[in-house]
Structures are given as structure tokens and as C-alpha cells.
Design a protein around this motif. Structure first.
Motif, PDB file in Angstrom:
ATOM      1  N   ALA A  65       7.545  50.617  75.059  1.00  0.00           N
ATOM      2  CA  ALA A  65       8.488  50.065  76.033  1.00  0.00           C
ATOM      3  C   ALA A  65       9.514  51.125  76.436  1.00  0.00           C
ATOM      4  O   ALA A  65       9.862  51.253  77.610  1.00  0.00           O
ATOM      5  N   GLN A  66       9.995  51.901  75.474  1.00  0.00           N
ATOM      6  CA  GLN A  66      10.975  52.949  75.774  1.00  0.00           C
ATOM      7  C   GLN A  66      10.370  54.057  76.633  1.00  0.00           C
ATOM      8  O   GLN A  66      11.008  54.566  77.550  1.00  0.00           O
ATOM      9  N   ILE A  67       9.128  54.438  76.343  1.00  0.00           N
ATOM     10  CA  ILE A  67       8.454  55.469  77.140  1.00  0.00           C
ATOM     11  C   ILE A  67       8.297  54.992  78.582  1.00  0.00           C
ATOM     12  O   ILE A  67       8.583  55.740  79.528  1.00  0.00           O
ATOM     13  N   CYS A  68       7.858  53.746  78.771  1.00  0.00           N
ATOM     14  CA  CYS A  68       7.704  53.197  80.120  1.00  0.00           C
ATOM     15  C   CYS A  68       9.042  53.117  80.828  1.00  0.00           C
ATOM     16  O   CYS A  68       9.150  53.446  82.015  1.00  0.00           O
ATOM     17  N   ASP A  69      10.067  52.703  80.118  1.00  0.00           N
ATOM     18  CA  ASP A  69      11.397  52.591  80.706  1.00  0.00           C
ATOM     19  C   ASP A  69      11.897  53.955  81.183  1.00  0.00           C
ATOM     20  O   ASP A  69      12.430  54.082  82.282  1.00  0.00           O
ATOM     21  N   ARG A  70      11.713  54.996  80.352  1.00  0.00           N
ATOM     22  CA  ARG A  70      12.133  56.352  80.752  1.00  0.00           C
ATOM     23  C   ARG A  70      11.349  56.839  81.964  1.00  0.00           C
ATOM     24  O   ARG A  70      11.905  57.441  82.876  1.00  0.00           O
ATOM     25  N   PHE A  71      10.042  56.582  81.974  1.00  0.00           N
ATOM     26  CA  PHE A  71       9.206  57.012  83.097  1.00  0.00           C
ATOM     27  C   PHE A  71       9.673  56.361  84.396  1.00  0.00           C
ATOM     28  O   PHE A  71       9.825  57.022  85.421  1.00  0.00           O
ATOM     29  N   ILE A  72       9.892  55.060  84.365  1.00  0.00           N
ATOM     30  CA  ILE A  72      10.331  54.340  85.563  1.00  0.00           C
ATOM     31  C   ILE A  72      11.703  54.838  86.002  1.00  0.00           C
ATOM     32  O   ILE A  72      11.940  55.066  87.194  1.00  0.00           O
ATOM     33  N   ALA A  73      12.613  55.066  85.061  1.00  0.00           N
ATOM     34  CA  ALA A  73      13.951  55.566  85.403  1.00  0.00           C
ATOM     35  C   ALA A  73      13.879  56.949  86.041  1.00  0.00           C
ATOM     36  O   ALA A  73      14.589  57.233  87.009  1.00  0.00           O
ATOM     37  N   ASP A  74      13.014  57.813  85.531  1.00  0.00           N
ATOM     38  CA  ASP A  74      12.899  59.183  86.059  1.00  0.00           C
ATOM     39  C   ASP A  74      12.207  59.244  87.411  1.00  0.00           C
ATOM     40  O   ASP A  74      12.613  59.995  88.288  1.00  0.00           O
ATOM     41  N   HIS A  75      11.144  58.462  87.577  1.00  0.00           N
ATOM     42  CA  HIS A  75      10.309  58.595  88.767  1.00  0.00           C
ATOM     43  C   HIS A  75      10.537  57.530  89.829  1.00  0.00           C
ATOM     44  O   HIS A  75      10.122  57.718  90.982  1.00  0.00           O
ATOM     45  N   PHE A  76      11.128  56.425  89.444  1.00  0.00           N
ATOM     46  CA  PHE A  76      11.400  55.337  90.385  1.00  0.00           C
ATOM     47  C   PHE A  76      12.824  54.828  90.159  1.00  0.00           C
ATOM     48  O   PHE A  76      13.027  53.669  89.777  1.00  0.00           O
ATOM     49  N   PRO A  77      13.829  55.681  90.389  1.00  0.00           N
ATOM     50  CA  PRO A  77      15.209  55.302  90.043  1.00  0.00           C
ATOM     51  C   PRO A  77      15.739  54.086  90.801  1.00  0.00           C
ATOM     52  O   PRO A  77      16.648  53.412  90.319  1.00  0.00           O
ATOM     53  N   ASP A  78      15.174  53.779  91.977  1.00  0.00           N
ATOM     54  CA  ASP A  78      15.650  52.627  92.752  1.00  0.00           C
ATOM     55  C   ASP A  78      15.027  51.311  92.316  1.00  0.00           C
ATOM     56  O   ASP A  78      15.461  50.246  92.733  1.00  0.00           O
ATOM     57  N   ARG A  79      14.005  51.382  91.484  1.00  0.00           N
ATOM     58  CA  ARG A  79      13.304  50.168  91.039  1.00  0.00           C
ATOM     59  C   ARG A  79      14.107  49.492  89.926  1.00  0.00           C
ATOM     60  O   ARG A  79      14.566  50.144  88.989  1.00  0.00           O
ATOM     61  N   PRO A  80      14.280  48.170  90.020  1.00  0.00           N
ATOM     62  CA  PRO A  80      14.985  47.473  88.931  1.00  0.00           C
ATOM     63  C   PRO A  80      14.204  47.609  87.629  1.00  0.00           C
ATOM     64  O   PRO A  80      12.979  47.549  87.621  1.00  0.00           O
ATOM     65  N   ARG A  81      14.925  47.794  86.553  1.00  0.00           N
ATOM     66  CA  ARG A  81      14.277  47.988  85.254  1.00  0.00           C
ATOM     67  C   ARG A  81      14.386  46.730  84.418  1.00  0.00           C
ATOM     68  O   ARG A  81      15.401  46.052  84.406  1.00  0.00           O
ATOM     69  N   ALA A  82      13.304  46.450  83.704  1.00  0.00           N
ATOM     70  CA  ALA A  82      13.275  45.291  82.808  1.00  0.00           C
ATOM     71  C   ALA A  82      13.954  45.669  81.504  1.00  0.00           C
ATOM     72  O   ALA A  82      13.919  46.828  81.092  1.00  0.00           O
ATOM     73  N   PRO A  83      14.583  44.729  80.842  1.00  0.00           N
ATOM     74  CA  PRO A  83      15.175  45.049  79.546  1.00  0.00           C
ATOM     75  C   PRO A  83      14.097  45.416  78.535  1.00  0.00           C
ATOM     76  O   PRO A  83      13.017  44.844  78.536  1.00  0.00           O
ATOM     77  N   VAL A  84      14.398  46.397  77.702  1.00  0.00           N
ATOM     78  CA  VAL A  84      13.461  46.822  76.660  1.00  0.00           C
ATOM     79  C   VAL A  84      13.663  45.908  75.468  1.00  0.00           C
ATOM     80  O   VAL A  84      14.766  45.778  74.947  1.00  0.00           O
ATOM     81  N   SER A  85      12.586  45.259  75.038  1.00  0.00           N
ATOM     82  CA  SER A  85      12.701  44.316  73.929  1.00  0.00           C
ATOM     83  C   SER A  85      12.664  45.050  72.599  1.00  0.00           C
ATOM     84  O   SER A  85      12.246  46.201  72.521  1.00  0.00           O
ATOM     85  N   GLY A  86      13.048  44.369  71.548  1.00  0.00           N
ATOM     86  CA  GLY A  86      13.129  44.977  70.228  1.00  0.00           C
ATOM     87  C   GLY A  86      11.856  44.932  69.410  1.00  0.00           C
ATOM     88  O   GLY A  86      11.861  45.298  68.257  1.00  0.00           O
ATOM     89  N   GLY A  87      10.749  44.504  69.960  1.00  0.00           N
ATOM     90  CA  GLY A  87       9.500  44.441  69.211  1.00  0.00           C
ATOM     91  C   GLY A  87       9.354  43.125  68.473  1.00  0.00           C
ATOM     92  O   GLY A  87      10.244  42.289  68.450  1.00  0.00           O
ATOM     93  N   LEU A  88       8.213  42.958  67.836  1.00  0.00           N
ATOM     94  CA  LEU A  88       7.909  41.716  67.123  1.00  0.00           C
ATOM     95  C   LEU A  88       8.655  41.626  65.803  1.00  0.00           C
ATOM     96  O   LEU A  88       8.781  42.615  65.088  1.00  0.00           O
ATOM     97  N   SER A  89       9.076  40.459  65.482  1.00  0.00           N
ATOM     98  CA  SER A  89       9.676  40.208  64.180  1.00  0.00           C
ATOM     99  C   SER A  89       8.566  40.132  63.136  1.00  0.00           C
ATOM    100  O   SER A  89       7.516  39.541  63.392  1.00  0.00           O
ATOM    101  N   PRO A  90       8.768  40.719  61.960  1.00  0.00           N
ATOM    102  CA  PRO A  90       7.741  40.630  60.917  1.00  0.00           C
ATOM    103  C   PRO A  90       7.401  39.196  60.522  1.00  0.00           C
ATOM    104  O   PRO A  90       6.304  38.929  60.042  1.00  0.00           O
TER     105      PRO A  90
END
Length: 124
Positions: A65-90
Motif C-alpha cells: 500500500a505504501q509503495i502504491c501510495d508513493r508511486f501515485i503521489a510521484d507520478h499522478f500528484p493531482d489524483r486524490p489518494r486513498a488512505p493507506v490502511s494498517g494491514g490485517l489484524s492478527p
């Protein structure tokens, strides 16, 4: 053609091919997901309709999720970004289900991965 592009490769190569480590084309599925967190594949292929960029419930590793978020921020700065979730609970039901799906085929997958002593091993 039974397997689309794979059938074409098979026809052209006619048995003249080599097996690369699955670390270069990791199919990210429920059963293979825990192995991906232990082995850190180089190229990950997300199977199915759910992709990390649209994961609102934290089903994938936070790392993707963090990698995708960084990619979208770098290459599509005008696109709204989704919140990055914290992953599954054990303790989550989905985590228990995923671990069960992982446990059943784990010895078969471990044997297959064992055929490649390193990520650069090529099997003929």
C-alpha cells in the motif's frame, strides 16, 4: 489456445526454456501471501480483482500500500489518494482463513522454492 500467451510461448520455444526462481514473478494469492512476507520477492503479480491501490480493508501488506501510495503521489500528484490502511489484524477472521489456506499447501510450495538455492538459479 489453452493458456493464451503461455501456449504461444510453448509453441515457439518447443521445450527450449529454463525455469527462473519464482522470486522474479511471485503470484500474490492468499495461500502464497505469508511466503511473500518471508522471502521478499523482486516482482509481485497480484492475482484477482483486488489490487493494493484499492485495498481499503488492509488485506495486503502495508508495504505494498505504501509503495502504491508513493508511486501515485510521484507520478499522478493531482489524483486524490486513498488512505493507506494498517494491514490485517492478527486476530481477524480473514487472517485466520489466510493462514489456513497457507498451511495446507505450504510443504509443496516450500519444496518448489527449495529447487532454487538462490534467486539467480536457473533450472534447465
Amino acid at each position: 489456445m489453452i493458456r493464451h500467451d503461455q501456449s504461444l510461448y510453448n509453441a515457439v520455444l518447443r521445450g527450449d526454456w529454463a525455469g527462473l526462481s519464482p522470486m522474479w514473478n511471485w503470484p500474490y494469492s492468499r495461500s502464497a501471501r505469508p511466503f511473500a512476507t518471508m522471502r521478499y520477492p523482486h516482482i509481485v503479480r497480484f492475482i484477482g480483482t483486488l489490487k493494493p491501490r484499492a485495498d481499503r480493508k488492509g488485506r495486503y501488506s502495508l508495504r505494498f500500500a505504501q509503495i502504491c501510495d508513493r508511486f501515485i503521489a510521484d507520478h499522478f500528484p493531482d489524483r486524490p489518494r486513498a488512505p493507506v490502511s494498517g494491514g490485517l489484524s492478527p486476530e481477524s477472521r480473514l487472517m485466520r482463513k489466510m493462514l489456513m489456506k497457507h498451511f495446507l499447501p505450504s510443504s509443496k510450495l516450500a519444496r518448489y522454492l527449495g529447487r532454487f538455492p538462490s534467486d539467480l538459479t536457473v533450472i534447465r
